[in-house]
Design an enzyme around this catalytic site. Sequence first.
Site, PDB file in Angstrom:
ATOM      1  N   SER A  34       0.924  -1.293  -0.114  1.00  0.00           N
ATOM      2  CA  SER A  34       0.000  -0.124   0.166  1.00  0.00           C
ATOM      3  C   SER A  34       0.622   1.438   0.166  1.00  0.00           C
ATOM      4  CB  SER A  34      -0.904  -0.112   1.242  1.00  0.00           C
ATOM      5  OG  SER A  34      -1.577   1.471   1.510  1.00  0.00           O
ATOM      6  N   GLU A  71       0.127   3.698   1.599  1.00  0.00           N
ATOM      7  CA  GLU A  71       0.336   4.277   3.086  1.00  0.00           C
ATOM      8  C   GLU A  71       1.580   3.824   3.585  1.00  0.00           C
ATOM      9  OE1 GLU A  71      -2.167   5.609   5.187  1.00  0.00           O
ATOM     10  OE2 GLU A  71      -3.181   5.924   3.382  1.00  0.00           O
ATOM     11  N   TYR A  87      -1.606   0.039  10.538  1.00  0.00           N
ATOM     12  CA  TYR A  87      -1.896  -0.481   9.333  1.00  0.00           C
ATOM     13  C   TYR A  87      -0.703  -0.389   8.554  1.00  0.00           C
ATOM     14  CZ  TYR A  87      -3.781  -0.620   4.579  1.00  0.00           C
ATOM     15  OH  TYR A  87      -3.821  -1.254   3.303  1.00  0.00           O
TER      16      TYR A  87
END
Length: 330
Positions: free
Chosen positions: A127, A129, A151
């Site tokens: 990801s 992120e 996460y």
Amino acid sequence: MRTALVTGITGQDGAYLAALLLEKGYRVVGMARRSASADMVSARLRWLGVLDRIELVDGDLLDLSSLIRIVNSVEPDEVYNLAAQSFVAASWQQPLLTGLATGIGAANLLEAVRIARPQARFYQASSSEMYGLIQEKVQSERTPFYPRSPYAVAKLYAHWMTVNYRESFGLHASSGILFNHESPLRGIEFVTRKVTDGVARIKLGLATQLPLGNLDATRDWGHARDYVEAMWLMLQQDVADDYVVATGRTTSIRELCRIAFSHAGLNYQDHVVTRSDLIRPAEVDVLLGDASKAKAKLGWQATTTLEVMIAEMVEADLARHRATARSAIA
Ligand code: NDP
Ligand code: GDP
């Protein structure tokens, strides 16, 4: 006929990837967690009309023996690990579960593949992120990571485990570093879908306000249908590698609101309110991806604009709320 095993089959990407693989003639086996609400869980697969054409097997990323048994019996040529606790905001409330599902879960599946089917090709859903507090204005495969949530930390572990199993054991294991991608099947808690659902409810007189958090963050948003194609392309390469998948355009939440509300003839400023409890403990302010490696090596590029995608999402949410209202009257 090639066989693909897809974890996270009940999620947004699982549904679109299943549709793509069926179209390409694969036998698609989806791993799903047993649920007391199994009829609800398969809603996305039903929405895309693929539920009857795939096989579902019971399993959980937290349960290594279930994974080994599944990989053993399914004998997949390709394994797509899409399963995760995928919502950043929830990861501060459930950091350990997120670590287990999103991080260790990927390691469990890599282990199952290494033990039971080392010749299978493996895809890990990494990801953007992971870039978090961005170290470069435009993020590519060479940009250093700086995760900003439990996460993202868990995803980073899974990402490096994928790289490590490729380098240590010669697995054909690739990571797609995917920037945010959305669709009418996006989870309702993510900001794009929360906004398009809010627009639909306001338009139909079911609500007047839409509470949001930080409107100034920007994201590089693409369409899930385009992005699952990149996942598949990665596993068709002779050599496994990691790729950024992005559109190269970043847009603020505020601008997203303007686009979505104006599609329905509304002014977002009349309806959006900000609420401090929706602000995150640590924010990822800007994400903007450089997908030139995916373009050069996979021949992939994003094809759906944000405006077209948001229009599709607003229309789908309007249709859903109208159908619910009709069934309540009937
Ligand atoms: P979703 O949240 O829609 O789907 C997540 C899936 O994971 C669901 O099928 C869920 O099952 C399953 N799952 C969760 N925990 C477990 C577990 N312990 N064992 C087995 N299955 C589990 O995510 P998306 O489809 O949007 O994303 C797919 C993947 O890509 C995720 O890993 C996500 O983190 C990653 N990603 C997504 C991006 C995006 O913008 N969408 C961007 C970058 C990466 P259930 O239905 O039972 O809850
Ligand atoms: P993420 O990039 O995976 O965290 O995807 P999200 O769609 O959950 O969030 C994208 C951005 O929208 C983040 O910067 C959030 O802080 C911001 N945002 C602002 N208001 C909200 C909200 O009400 N819900 C969510 N999910 N995000 C919001």
